[in-house]
Design a protein around this motif. Structure first.
Motif, PDB file in Angstrom:
ATOM      1  N   GLN A 266       6.313  -9.068  30.635  1.00 49.05           N
ATOM      2  CA  GLN A 266       6.433 -10.526  30.516  1.00 49.05           C
ATOM      3  C   GLN A 266       5.345 -11.101  29.631  1.00 49.05           C
TER       4      GLN A 266
ATOM      5  N   THR B 138       6.424 -10.470  26.085  1.00 50.53           N
ATOM      6  CA  THR B 138       7.545 -11.355  25.756  1.00 50.53           C
ATOM      7  C   THR B 138       7.040 -12.771  25.514  1.00 50.53           C
ATOM      8  N   ASP B 139       6.132 -13.226  26.365  1.00 52.58           N
ATOM      9  CA  ASP B 139       5.563 -14.566  26.205  1.00 52.58           C
ATOM     10  C   ASP B 139       4.748 -14.684  24.916  1.00 52.58           C
TER      11      ASP B 139
ATOM     12  N   ARG C 188       5.485 -17.271  21.940  1.00 58.61           N
ATOM     13  CA  ARG C 188       4.472 -18.240  21.516  1.00 58.61           C
ATOM     14  C   ARG C 188       4.176 -18.107  20.025  1.00 58.61           C
TER      15      ARG C 188
END
Length: 167
Positions: free
Chosen positions: A41, A44-45, A49
């Motif tokens: 995660q 992925t974040d 961003r």
């Protein structure tokens, strides 16, 4: 571990130039420490961003890191897609080392899926980039990847010849 802990606040930076590569590097380190599920995660974040910030030059590295994570977690379809995008963006932005590293991830995924000729072709590209740039770590990683591919097809004698120079 203490150094990683001091770097984690960078993940909350509002400054795109600070966030981009620093966050991608931190996420990649977490993956190399074997924290695949915990880091998925985060990576992925970070990619999301970087996309939102429009930091195009940081995106190939972040995508390559996410693709490695996806490979290790067995999400090979996503890993192949992210590594392919990384190659395309790295070529577009002139990041030759990222081209080579991303081809290595493509080789790992293709090899894992039994597409051995494709895997070897990706590894040949990664090796050519490494030789041209003189990046020893990329050569080592390409050797490791080739060893995994050869193990996957039962080329046990070949594995020793492939892995010995990388040690």
């Amino acid at each position: 571990e203490p150094l990683i802990a001091t770097a984690r606040p960078l993940l909350h930076s509002s400054e795109p130039s600070v966030f981009g590569l620093a966050a991608a590097e931190l996420a990649q380190i977490e993956t190399w420490l074997g924290r695949y599920e915990e880091t998925r995660q985060l990576q992925t974040d970070v990619v999301g961003r970087i996309r939102a910030d429009g930091a195009l030059t940081a995106l190939p590295f972040a995508l390559m890191g996410l693709a490695f994570n996806e490979f290790f977690r067995g999400d090979w379809r996503a890993g192949y897609a992210d590594a392919t995008e990384s190659v395309e963006l790295a070529e577009m932005t002139g990041q030759d080392a990222m081209v080579g590293m991303s081809h290595m991830v493509l080789a790992l995924v293709a090899g894992g899926q039994g597409r051995i000729d494709e895997a070897r072709a990706h590894l040949d590209t990664a090796r050519a980039v490494s030789d041209r740039l003189g990046v020893a770590s990329m050569l080592t990683m390409a050797g490791w990847a080739r060893g995994l591919v050869e193990l996957g097809v039962g080329g046990y004698e070949d594995v020793i010849d492939v892995l010995e120079p990388t040690g």
